[in-house]
Design an enzyme around this catalytic site. Structure first.
Site, PDB file in Angstrom:
ATOM      1  N   ARG A  48       0.933  -1.314  -0.125  1.00  0.00           N
ATOM      2  CA  ARG A  48       0.094   0.100   0.006  1.00  0.00           C
ATOM      3  C   ARG A  48       0.879   1.239   0.030  1.00  0.00           C
ATOM      4  O   ARG A  48       0.561   2.467   0.249  1.00  0.00           O
ATOM      5  CB  ARG A  48      -0.921   0.055   1.120  1.00  0.00           C
TER       6      ARG A  48
ATOM      7  N   GLU B  44      -6.229   5.269   6.689  1.00  0.00           N
ATOM      8  CA  GLU B  44      -5.760   5.111   5.289  1.00  0.00           C
ATOM      9  C   GLU B  44      -6.253   6.380   4.401  1.00  0.00           C
ATOM     10  O   GLU B  44      -5.456   6.511   3.501  1.00  0.00           O
ATOM     11  CB  GLU B  44      -6.460   4.049   4.731  1.00  0.00           C
TER      12      GLU B  44
ATOM     13  N   SER C 297     -11.979   1.010   3.905  1.00  0.00           N
ATOM     14  CA  SER C 297     -11.192   0.793   5.040  1.00  0.00           C
ATOM     15  C   SER C 297     -10.443   1.981   5.725  1.00  0.00           C
ATOM     16  O   SER C 297      -9.948   2.638   4.582  1.00  0.00           O
ATOM     17  CB  SER C 297     -10.003  -0.154   4.556  1.00  0.00           C
TER      18      SER C 297
HETATM   19  P1  NAP Z   1      -9.625  -9.609   4.732  1.00  0.00           P
HETATM   20  O1  NAP Z   1      -9.642 -10.170   3.698  1.00  0.00           O
HETATM   21  O2  NAP Z   1     -10.490 -10.155   5.916  1.00  0.00           O
HETATM   22  O3  NAP Z   1      -8.171  -9.198   5.018  1.00  0.00           O
HETATM   23  C1  NAP Z   1      -7.854  -8.711   6.408  1.00  0.00           C
HETATM   24  C2  NAP Z   1      -6.407  -8.886   6.533  1.00  0.00           C
HETATM   25  O4  NAP Z   1      -5.872 -10.177   6.398  1.00  0.00           O
HETATM   26  C3  NAP Z   1      -5.369  -8.115   5.431  1.00  0.00           C
HETATM   27  O5  NAP Z   1      -4.512  -7.554   5.890  1.00  0.00           O
HETATM   28  C4  NAP Z   1      -5.231  -9.269   4.413  1.00  0.00           C
HETATM   29  O6  NAP Z   1      -4.034  -9.133   3.479  1.00  0.00           O
HETATM   30  C5  NAP Z   1      -4.882 -10.367   5.562  1.00  0.00           C
HETATM   31  N1  NAP Z   1      -5.326 -11.589   4.567  1.00  0.00           N
HETATM   32  C6  NAP Z   1      -6.337 -12.362   4.730  1.00  0.00           C
HETATM   33  N2  NAP Z   1      -6.427 -13.329   3.833  1.00  0.00           N
HETATM   34  C7  NAP Z   1      -5.094 -13.555   3.638  1.00  0.00           C
HETATM   35  C8  NAP Z   1      -4.378 -14.438   2.751  1.00  0.00           C
HETATM   36  N3  NAP Z   1      -5.037 -15.675   2.445  1.00  0.00           N
HETATM   37  N4  NAP Z   1      -3.236 -14.265   2.622  1.00  0.00           N
HETATM   38  C9  NAP Z   1      -2.551 -13.403   2.986  1.00  0.00           C
HETATM   39  N5  NAP Z   1      -3.113 -12.262   3.789  1.00  0.00           N
HETATM   40  C10 NAP Z   1      -4.597 -12.283   4.001  1.00  0.00           C
HETATM   41  O7  NAP Z   1     -10.074  -7.946   4.777  1.00  0.00           O
HETATM   42  P2  NAP Z   1     -10.970  -6.734   3.988  1.00  0.00           P
HETATM   43  O8  NAP Z   1     -10.492  -5.758   4.810  1.00  0.00           O
HETATM   44  O9  NAP Z   1     -12.178  -7.241   3.749  1.00  0.00           O
HETATM   45  O10 NAP Z   1     -10.211  -6.635   2.672  1.00  0.00           O
HETATM   46  C11 NAP Z   1     -10.380  -7.393   1.483  1.00  0.00           C
HETATM   47  C12 NAP Z   1      -9.099  -7.178   0.682  1.00  0.00           C
HETATM   48  O11 NAP Z   1      -9.274  -5.885   0.055  1.00  0.00           O
HETATM   49  C13 NAP Z   1      -7.681  -7.389   1.283  1.00  0.00           C
HETATM   50  O12 NAP Z   1      -6.864  -7.853   0.334  1.00  0.00           O
HETATM   51  C14 NAP Z   1      -7.253  -5.799   1.586  1.00  0.00           C
HETATM   52  O13 NAP Z   1      -6.136  -5.633   1.587  1.00  0.00           O
HETATM   53  C15 NAP Z   1      -7.953  -5.316   0.275  1.00  0.00           C
HETATM   54  N6  NAP Z   1      -8.136  -3.697   0.541  1.00  0.00           N
HETATM   55  C16 NAP Z   1      -7.019  -2.980  -0.102  1.00  0.00           C
HETATM   56  C17 NAP Z   1      -7.481  -1.475  -0.039  1.00  0.00           C
HETATM   57  C18 NAP Z   1      -6.510  -0.607  -0.545  1.00  0.00           C
HETATM   58  O14 NAP Z   1      -5.799  -1.272  -1.479  1.00  0.00           O
HETATM   59  N7  NAP Z   1      -6.249   0.641  -0.419  1.00  0.00           N
HETATM   60  C19 NAP Z   1      -8.352  -1.019   0.711  1.00  0.00           C
HETATM   61  C20 NAP Z   1      -9.304  -1.678   1.529  1.00  0.00           C
HETATM   62  C21 NAP Z   1      -9.088  -3.246   1.138  1.00  0.00           C
HETATM   63  P3  NAP Z   1      -3.892  -8.102   2.313  1.00  0.00           P
HETATM   64  O15 NAP Z   1      -4.116  -6.756   2.836  1.00  0.00           O
HETATM   65  O16 NAP Z   1      -2.363  -8.358   1.859  1.00  0.00           O
HETATM   66  O17 NAP Z   1      -5.011  -8.860   1.334  1.00  0.00           O
END
Ligand code: NAP
Length: 344
Positions: free
Chosen positions: A164, A337, A239
Site C-alpha cells: 500500500r 488510510e 477501510s
Molecule cells: P480481509 O480479506 O479480511 O483481510 C484482512 C487482512 O488479512 C489483510 O491484511 C489481508 O492481507 C490479510 N489476509 C487475509 N487473508 C489472507 C491470505 N490468504 N493471505 C495473506 N493475507 C491475508 O480484509 P478486507 O478488509 O475485507 O479486505 C479485503 C481485501 O481488500 C484485502 O486484500 C485488503 O488488503 C484489500 N483492501 C485494499 C485496500 C487498498 O488497496 N487501499 C483497501 C481496502 C481493502 P492483504 O491486505 O495483503 O490482502
C-alpha cells in the site's frame, strides 16, 4: 481551462462530508494540468489533486487552495509480443477498466474488481486486494513533476512499490501528479487464485477471469465494499485504517498475551500483518456501532460511515476513539488510510 470558486467538495467524495474548495479546476488534458499548476504557483496556493474521492476526508472548513480534479480520459493498447500493453488515463474509472480487461480476456487485475476510484489513484497507494496488487502489472507511470515543472515517465522500479505504498505517498508525497498508467496484462492468462476466500470458492478448478471478477464482487458486496446507491453503508472511504504490520518477535509477545488468538499473516521476512478489523472489534467497536451521525458499517468493522448529515469532525471523533481503544488494549497505533484534506 475554467477555474471556479467555493465549490462544495462533499458531493465529490464517497464519505460525503467536508467544506468547499476555494478554487477548483477540472482538467481534461495534460496542457490543462500544467496551466492549473501555473495558476496555483502564481498565487502561492496549495494544490490538492482529486481523483474518485473514494479515499479522502475533507475538513469541515474545506480546502483553502486549488483542487485539481483529474478528468483525463482515454485508453490505448499495443501488443509488441505475447503481452498486451494497455495505457489508461488517470481520470478513467478503475472498475470499468477492470471490467473491460476481464471481458477482453486480459489477466492481471481481475482480483481488484469493485474497488471505487480512478486509475490515477491506484499506483499512489499500490492498490491491492484478494492477493493481487497493481504493482504486479504496472510498467510505468506518466506524471507531471511539480518540482521540475515537466512531464516524466517513471518505471515500476522508480515507483518503489511496497504494501500500500509507493514514492507517491511516502518520500515524494505531493511531488508527482499521475497522468496515465501503463499496464502489462496477459491475454488468455489464468486468474490469480491465492487468497483464502477465492481458494475456498474454487477448490476444484481454475475459474475464468469473469468468474473470478464475479466472485470478488460478491465477496465485496457482502462487506458493503462496492458502492451501491441503496446501501445504507455506502457513505464511507472503504477501510478507514491500514492493516498494521509489525516485527514477528513483538507479535509473538502480543499473541501470547491473548492466548494465541490474534489472527496474523506473514508480511515479508521477520514481519507479521494483523487484520485491523479484528483489533477494532476486540477493542469494543462492533459492526453497526453508532455515535450520532457517524458509525461503523454494519457489514465491515474497518469502515467508518457517515450515517447521514455527518461532519468531518464527527468522523475524526470516532476515528480517535477507535485508535485510542486499540492502543490501550493492544499497544498498536492504527494508521488511517484516507488522506485528510484541509485543516483539522
Ligand atoms: P480481509 O480479506 O479480511 O483481510 C484482512 C487482512 O488479512 C489483510 O491484511 C489481508 O492481507 C490479510 N489476509 C487475509 N487473508 C489472507 C491470505 N490468504 N493471505 C495473506 N493475507 C491475508 O480484509 P478486507 O478488509 O475485507 O479486505 C479485503 C481485501 O481488500 C484485502 O486484500 C485488503 O488488503 C484489500 N483492501 C485494499 C485496500 C487498498 O488497496 N487501499 C483497501 C481496502 C481493502 P492483504 O491486505 O495483503 O490482502
Amino acid at each position: 481551462m475554467n477555474i471556479s470558486e467555493n465549490v462544495p467538495l462533499a458531493p465529490l467524495t464517497t464519505l460525503e462530508v467536508g467544506g468547499p474548495a476555494r478554487f477548483f479546476a477540472s482538467v481534461e488534458t495534460e496542457d490543462e494540468v500544467i496551466e492549473a499548476f501555473g495558476f496555483a504557483r502564481e498565487r502561492g496556493l496549495p494544490v490538492f489533486v482529486l481523483g474518485g474521492g473514494s479515499n479522502i476526508l475533507v475538513s469541515d472548513k474545506g480546502f483553502e487552495g486549488l483542487v485539481v480534479r483529474i478528468a483525463l480520459k482515454g485508453l490505448s493498447q499495443d501488443s509488441p509480443g505475447e503481452d498486451m500493453l494497455v495505457r489508461a488515463a488517470a481520470g478513467e474509472n478503475w472498475d470499468s477498466f477492470v471490467a473491460r480487461c476481464v471481458k477482453d480476456d486480459l489477466a492481471g487485475i481481475e482480483c481488484m474488481s469493485g474497488i471505487p476510484g480512478t486509475i490515477g489513484g491506484t499506483p499512489v497507494q499500490n492498490v491491492g486486494a484478494y492477493g493481487q496488487e497493481v504493482s504486479e502489472t504496472i510498467i510505468a507511470v506518466r506524471c507531471f513533476d511539480r518540482q521540475a515543472e515537466g512531464i516524466v515517465e517513471l518505471s515500476n522500479e522508480q515507483c518503489s512499490f511496497g504494501y500500500r505504498t509507493s514514492i507517491f505517498n511516502t518520500i515524494e508525497r505531493e511531488r508527482y501528479m499521475v497522468l496515465s498508467v501503463l499496464y502489462r496484462l496477459t491475454p488468455g492468462g489464468n486468474a490469480k487464485i491465492v487468497y483464502r476466500e477465492l481458494v475456498d470458492r474454487f477448490a476444484d478448478r481454475q475459474p475464468s477471469l469473469a468468474e473470478t471478477r464475479e466472485a470478488v464482487l460478491t465477496i465485496r458486496r457482502s462487506k458493503s465494499m462496492v458502492i451501491e446507491k441503496d446501501d445504507p453503508n455506502r457513505r464511507s472511504a472503504g477501510s478507514f485504517f491500514k492493516n498494521p504490520i509489525g516485527e514477528t518477535d513483538k507479535f509473538k509477545e502480543l499473541n501470547a498475551r491473548f492466548n494465541g488468538e490474534v489472527p496474523h499473516f506473514p508480511a515479508g521476512s521477520g514481519k507479521e500483518k494483523i487484520p485491523a478489523a479484528w483489533l477494532i472489534e476486540k477493542a469494543g467497536f462492533q459492526k453497526g456501532f453508532e455515535m450520532g451521525n457517524v458509525g461503523i458499517s454494519t457489514n465491515h468493522s474497518l469502515a467508518i460511515v457517515n450515517r447521514g448529515g455527518a461532519s468531518a469532525a464527527e468522523i475524526v471523533e470516532l476515528k480517535d476513539a477507535i485508535q485510542s481503544a486499540v492502543n490501550k488494549k493492544f499497544g498498536i497505533e492504527l494508521v488511517p488510510e484516507p488522506i485528510f484534506v484541509g485543516e483539522f
